[in-house]
Design a protein around this motif. Structure first.
Motif, mmCIF file in Angstrom:
data_model
loop_
_atom_site.group_PDB
_atom_site.id
_atom_site.type_symbol
_atom_site.label_atom_id
_atom_site.label_comp_id
_atom_site.label_asym_id
_atom_site.label_seq_id
_atom_site.Cartn_x
_atom_site.Cartn_y
_atom_site.Cartn_z
ATOM 1 N N ALA A 49 0.848 -1.195 0.000
ATOM 2 C CA ALA A 49 0.000 0.000 0.000
ATOM 3 C C ALA A 49 0.879 1.239 0.000
ATOM 4 O O ALA A 49 1.997 1.209 0.514
ATOM 5 C CB ALA A 49 -0.930 0.013 1.208
ATOM 6 N N SER A 50 0.351 2.316 -0.571
ATOM 7 C CA SER A 50 1.081 3.575 -0.635
ATOM 8 C C SER A 50 0.151 4.723 -0.290
ATOM 9 O O SER A 50 -1.051 4.663 -0.547
ATOM 10 C CB SER A 50 1.644 3.766 -2.049
ATOM 11 N N ILE A 51 0.736 5.776 0.293
ATOM 12 C CA ILE A 51 -0.040 6.965 0.625
ATOM 13 C C ILE A 51 0.785 8.198 0.283
ATOM 14 O O ILE A 51 2.004 8.229 0.497
ATOM 15 C CB ILE A 51 -0.481 6.957 2.109
ATOM 16 N N SER A 52 0.134 9.209 -0.263
ATOM 17 C CA SER A 52 0.828 10.415 -0.697
ATOM 18 C C SER A 52 1.252 11.281 0.491
ATOM 19 O O SER A 52 0.823 11.068 1.629
ATOM 20 C CB SER A 52 -0.075 11.222 -1.635
ATOM 21 N N ARG A 53 2.081 12.274 0.198
ATOM 22 C CA ARG A 53 2.578 13.175 1.242
ATOM 23 C C ARG A 53 1.440 13.809 2.028
ATOM 24 O O ARG A 53 1.510 13.927 3.249
ATOM 25 C CB ARG A 53 3.396 14.298 0.599
ATOM 26 N N ASN A 54 0.411 14.231 1.318
ATOM 27 C CA ASN A 54 -0.690 14.922 1.998
ATOM 28 C C ASN A 54 -1.788 13.971 2.473
ATOM 29 O O ASN A 54 -2.786 14.417 3.035
ATOM 30 C CB ASN A 54 -1.283 15.999 1.085
ATOM 31 N N GLY A 55 -1.594 12.701 2.252
ATOM 32 C CA GLY A 55 -2.548 11.712 2.732
ATOM 33 C C GLY A 55 -3.836 11.621 1.932
ATOM 34 O O GLY A 55 -4.721 10.837 2.274
ATOM 35 N N GLU A 56 -3.928 12.379 0.839
ATOM 36 C CA GLU A 56 -5.199 12.417 0.112
ATOM 37 C C GLU A 56 -5.338 11.294 -0.911
ATOM 38 O O GLU A 56 -6.442 10.994 -1.360
ATOM 39 C CB GLU A 56 -5.356 13.773 -0.570
ATOM 40 N N ARG A 57 -4.219 10.712 -1.279
ATOM 41 C CA ARG A 57 -4.271 9.624 -2.262
ATOM 42 C C ARG A 57 -3.671 8.360 -1.669
ATOM 43 O O ARG A 57 -2.666 8.406 -0.959
ATOM 44 C CB ARG A 57 -3.514 10.012 -3.523
ATOM 45 N N THR A 58 -4.307 7.248 -1.971
ATOM 46 C CA THR A 58 -3.810 5.944 -1.552
ATOM 47 C C THR A 58 -3.906 4.971 -2.721
ATOM 48 O O THR A 58 -4.675 5.184 -3.656
ATOM 49 C CB THR A 58 -4.602 5.379 -0.364
ATOM 50 N N THR A 69 -6.075 -0.964 4.930
ATOM 51 C CA THR A 69 -6.228 0.482 4.811
ATOM 52 C C THR A 69 -4.969 1.165 5.341
ATOM 53 O O THR A 69 -4.560 0.912 6.475
ATOM 54 C CB THR A 69 -7.441 0.985 5.605
ATOM 55 N N ILE A 70 -4.396 2.016 4.505
ATOM 56 C CA ILE A 70 -3.221 2.782 4.911
ATOM 57 C C ILE A 70 -3.671 4.185 5.297
ATOM 58 O O ILE A 70 -4.568 4.763 4.670
ATOM 59 C CB ILE A 70 -2.156 2.821 3.793
ATOM 60 N N SER A 71 -3.041 4.732 6.334
ATOM 61 C CA SER A 71 -3.363 6.090 6.773
ATOM 62 C C SER A 71 -2.109 6.722 7.351
ATOM 63 O O SER A 71 -1.143 6.013 7.681
ATOM 64 C CB SER A 71 -4.487 6.061 7.815
ATOM 65 N N ARG A 72 -2.126 8.037 7.489
ATOM 66 C CA ARG A 72 -0.974 8.721 8.064
ATOM 67 C C ARG A 72 -1.428 9.906 8.891
ATOM 68 O O ARG A 72 -2.485 10.496 8.642
ATOM 69 C CB ARG A 72 -0.005 9.163 6.967
ATOM 70 N N ASP A 73 -0.597 10.238 9.857
ATOM 71 C CA ASP A 73 -0.810 11.410 10.694
ATOM 72 C C ASP A 73 0.501 12.179 10.689
ATOM 73 O O ASP A 73 1.433 11.823 11.417
ATOM 74 C CB ASP A 73 -1.215 10.993 12.112
ATOM 75 N N ASN A 74 0.585 13.222 9.876
ATOM 76 C CA ASN A 74 1.845 13.951 9.745
ATOM 77 C C ASN A 74 2.206 14.695 11.027
ATOM 78 O O ASN A 74 3.381 14.915 11.302
ATOM 79 C CB ASN A 74 1.781 14.904 8.562
ATOM 80 N N ALA A 75 1.229 15.071 11.791
ATOM 81 C CA ALA A 75 1.511 15.746 13.058
ATOM 82 C C ALA A 75 2.200 14.806 14.040
ATOM 83 O O ALA A 75 3.012 15.239 14.859
ATOM 84 C CB ALA A 75 0.226 16.287 13.668
#
Length: 127
Positions: A49-58, A69-75
């Motif tokens: 799975a891959s996720i973009s820098r801004n988390g809007e695309r997977t 499901t991939i997700s990220r929290d940049n904070a």
């Protein structure tokens, strides 16, 4: 430089769920596209799975689409992989990886394209 540390692996029966986490330290993780890859014994490392820098695309490998499901929290500098309906063929060492990306919405699926890797966490699914 960025350091990646995965956690959350384990042994569980088929049909179960598991949540993997990857914590990034060093340079801010928001500059990186992130991905999860896996390597089963005797096999090559494969994209999961891959996720973009801004988390809007997977984007997902066909084998996990609809289950992971991939997700990220940049904070928090974290990337997670929620894995549901696990199958024995999901057994592998799972690696978190980062790719320096100038594109906010870029996605990367080639292991050779990634710039940084964690050491991996083992997931074993019994039948």
């Amino acid at each position: 430089q960025v350091q990646l540390v995965e956690s959350g692996g384990g042994l569980l029966p088929a049909g179960g769920s598991l949540r993997l986490s990857c914590v990034a330290s060093g340079r801010t993780s928001s500059n990186y596209a992130m991905g999860w890859f896996r390597q089963a014994p005797g096999k090559e490392r494969d994209f999961v799975a891959s996720i973009s820098r801004n988390g809007e695309r997977t984007f997902y490998a066909d084998s996990v689409k609809g289950r992971f499901t991939i997700s990220r929290d940049n904070a928090e500098n974290t990337v997670n992989l929620q894995m549901n309906s696990l199958k024995p063929e999901d057994t592998a060492v799972y690696y978190c990886a980062a790719k320096v990306s100038v594109y906010y919405s870029g996605l990367y699926t080639d292991p050779g394209a990634m710039d940084y890797w964690g050491k991996g966490t083992l997931v074993t699914v019994s039948s």
